[in-house]
Scaffold this motif. Structure first.
Motif, PDB file in Angstrom:
ATOM      1  N   GLU A   3     -10.274 -20.374  -7.057  1.00 51.96           N
ATOM      2  CA  GLU A   3     -11.701 -20.268  -6.771  1.00 51.96           C
ATOM      3  C   GLU A   3     -12.397 -21.619  -6.906  1.00 51.96           C
ATOM      4  O   GLU A   3     -13.237 -21.975  -6.067  1.00 51.96           O
ATOM      5  CB  GLU A   3     -12.350 -19.242  -7.695  1.00 51.96           C
ATOM      6  CG  GLU A   3     -11.913 -17.814  -7.381  1.00 51.96           C
ATOM      7  CD  GLU A   3     -12.398 -16.833  -8.409  1.00 51.96           C
ATOM      8  OE1 GLU A   3     -13.077 -15.866  -8.018  1.00 51.96           O
ATOM      9  OE2 GLU A   3     -12.107 -17.038  -9.601  1.00 51.96           O
ATOM     10  N   GLU A   4     -12.062 -22.366  -7.915  1.00 51.23           N
ATOM     11  CA  GLU A   4     -12.653 -23.703  -8.079  1.00 51.23           C
ATOM     12  C   GLU A   4     -12.252 -24.611  -6.933  1.00 51.23           C
ATOM     13  O   GLU A   4     -13.077 -25.382  -6.437  1.00 51.23           O
ATOM     14  CB  GLU A   4     -12.205 -24.304  -9.413  1.00 51.23           C
ATOM     15  CG  GLU A   4     -12.754 -23.583 -10.619  1.00 51.23           C
ATOM     16  CD  GLU A   4     -12.097 -24.032 -11.918  1.00 51.23           C
ATOM     17  OE1 GLU A   4     -11.289 -24.982 -11.895  1.00 51.23           O
ATOM     18  OE2 GLU A   4     -12.386 -23.410 -12.952  1.00 51.23           O
ATOM     19  N   TYR A   8     -15.507 -21.071  -4.103  1.00 50.41           N
ATOM     20  CA  TYR A   8     -15.998 -19.702  -3.913  1.00 50.41           C
ATOM     21  C   TYR A   8     -15.532 -18.839  -5.074  1.00 50.41           C
ATOM     22  O   TYR A   8     -14.353 -18.866  -5.434  1.00 50.41           O
ATOM     23  CB  TYR A   8     -15.494 -19.104  -2.595  1.00 50.41           C
ATOM     24  CG  TYR A   8     -15.994 -17.697  -2.381  1.00 50.41           C
ATOM     25  CD1 TYR A   8     -17.278 -17.461  -1.906  1.00 50.41           C
ATOM     26  CD2 TYR A   8     -15.190 -16.602  -2.693  1.00 50.41           C
ATOM     27  CE1 TYR A   8     -17.757 -16.177  -1.756  1.00 50.41           C
ATOM     28  CE2 TYR A   8     -15.662 -15.308  -2.536  1.00 50.41           C
ATOM     29  CZ  TYR A   8     -16.943 -15.107  -2.062  1.00 50.41           C
ATOM     30  OH  TYR A   8     -17.421 -13.832  -1.919  1.00 50.41           O
ATOM     31  N   THR A   9     -16.447 -18.053  -5.654  1.00 50.22           N
ATOM     32  CA  THR A   9     -16.115 -17.148  -6.746  1.00 50.22           C
ATOM     33  C   THR A   9     -16.155 -15.717  -6.234  1.00 50.22           C
ATOM     34  O   THR A   9     -17.172 -15.276  -5.687  1.00 50.22           O
ATOM     35  CB  THR A   9     -17.116 -17.314  -7.908  1.00 50.22           C
ATOM     36  OG1 THR A   9     -17.077 -18.680  -8.346  1.00 50.22           O
ATOM     37  CG2 THR A   9     -16.752 -16.402  -9.071  1.00 50.22           C
ATOM     38  N   GLN A  11     -16.457 -11.772  -6.154  1.00 50.89           N
ATOM     39  CA  GLN A  11     -17.099 -10.664  -6.856  1.00 50.89           C
ATOM     40  C   GLN A  11     -16.045  -9.605  -7.184  1.00 50.89           C
ATOM     41  O   GLN A  11     -16.059  -9.029  -8.254  1.00 50.89           O
ATOM     42  CB  GLN A  11     -18.209 -10.049  -5.998  1.00 50.89           C
ATOM     43  CG  GLN A  11     -19.297 -11.024  -5.605  1.00 50.89           C
ATOM     44  CD  GLN A  11     -19.996 -11.640  -6.796  1.00 50.89           C
ATOM     45  OE1 GLN A  11     -20.420 -10.931  -7.694  1.00 50.89           O
ATOM     46  NE2 GLN A  11     -20.075 -12.958  -6.830  1.00 50.89           N
ATOM     47  N   ARG A  13     -12.383  -9.306  -7.813  1.00 52.53           N
ATOM     48  CA  ARG A  13     -11.190 -10.109  -8.143  1.00 52.53           C
ATOM     49  C   ARG A  13      -9.916  -9.493  -7.572  1.00 52.53           C
ATOM     50  O   ARG A  13      -8.942 -10.194  -7.361  1.00 52.53           O
ATOM     51  CB  ARG A  13     -11.061 -10.258  -9.653  1.00 52.53           C
ATOM     52  CG  ARG A  13     -12.310 -10.733 -10.318  1.00 52.53           C
ATOM     53  CD  ARG A  13     -12.408 -12.122 -10.824  1.00 52.53           C
ATOM     54  NE  ARG A  13     -11.203 -12.796 -11.134  1.00 52.53           N
ATOM     55  CZ  ARG A  13     -10.959 -14.041 -10.747  1.00 52.53           C
ATOM     56  NH1 ARG A  13     -11.854 -14.687 -10.045  1.00 52.53           N
ATOM     57  NH2 ARG A  13      -9.854 -14.642 -11.066  1.00 52.53           N
ATOM     58  N   ASP A 125     -15.003 -10.118   0.715  1.00 51.65           N
ATOM     59  CA  ASP A 125     -15.781 -10.225  -0.515  1.00 51.65           C
ATOM     60  C   ASP A 125     -17.203 -10.728  -0.272  1.00 51.65           C
ATOM     61  O   ASP A 125     -18.151 -10.232  -0.862  1.00 51.65           O
ATOM     62  CB  ASP A 125     -15.065 -11.150  -1.505  1.00 51.65           C
ATOM     63  CG  ASP A 125     -15.661 -11.091  -2.896  1.00 51.65           C
ATOM     64  OD1 ASP A 125     -15.547 -10.033  -3.546  1.00 51.65           O
ATOM     65  OD2 ASP A 125     -16.244 -12.101  -3.327  1.00 51.65           O
TER      66      ASP A 125
END
Length: 144
Positions: A3-4, A8-9, A11, A13, A125
């Motif tokens: 993600e880093e 993008y993170t 929501q 997982r 996502d």
């Protein structure tokens, strides 16, 4: 963490986990059939094509042949594999034992498919804007 690296993170997982899970791994681990990346790779391939064509058209291209040629130059196995290698994506993927022993990611289309699955997961996502943002940050569409 992936993600880093992609900026993008997630929501959800579970989408990220699925995008990083190979069919061979799911079979060996006894996971349900929907737990592997294949469907996400198919979706991601389509999303990548839409994002790239949109960027090319918004950049002023109007000739169908020119658009197609530009898309082919931007979206191919070598480019997608290169993006995956830049992310060290192979370190995050859950490989089957045989795949890991053979280091299948070092040849062919395997890493490109992993990249497509990741983009498919981002799309599910966060939508098209999220997927386009990741592709831009990774450099796929910045030079269009």
């Amino acid at each position: 963490m992936v993600e880093e690296r992609i900026g993008y993170t997630f929501q959800d997982r579970s989408l990220l986990e699925r995008a990083l899970t190979r069919l061979a791994y799911t079979l060996e681990a006894g996971l349900p059939p929907e737990a592997h990346m294949d469907a996400l790779a198919t979706l991601g391939d389509a999303v990548i094509n839409v994002v790239v064509v949109e960027v090319v058209v918004m950049g002023g291209a109007h000739d169908k042949g020119a658009i197609s040629n530009r898309k082919m130059n931007l979206v191919n196995m070598t480019r997608l594999r290169g993006l995956a290698e830049d992310l060290d994506l192979e370190e995050y993927v859950r490989w089957g034992k045989g795949e890991a022993a053979q280091a299948v990611w070092t040849s062919g289309r395997v890493l490109a498919e992993c990249m497509e699955a990741l983009i498919g997961a981002v799309y599910l996502d966060g939508g098209m804007d999220a997927a386009a943002g990741v592709l831009r940050r990774l450099g796929l569409t910045e030079s269009v």
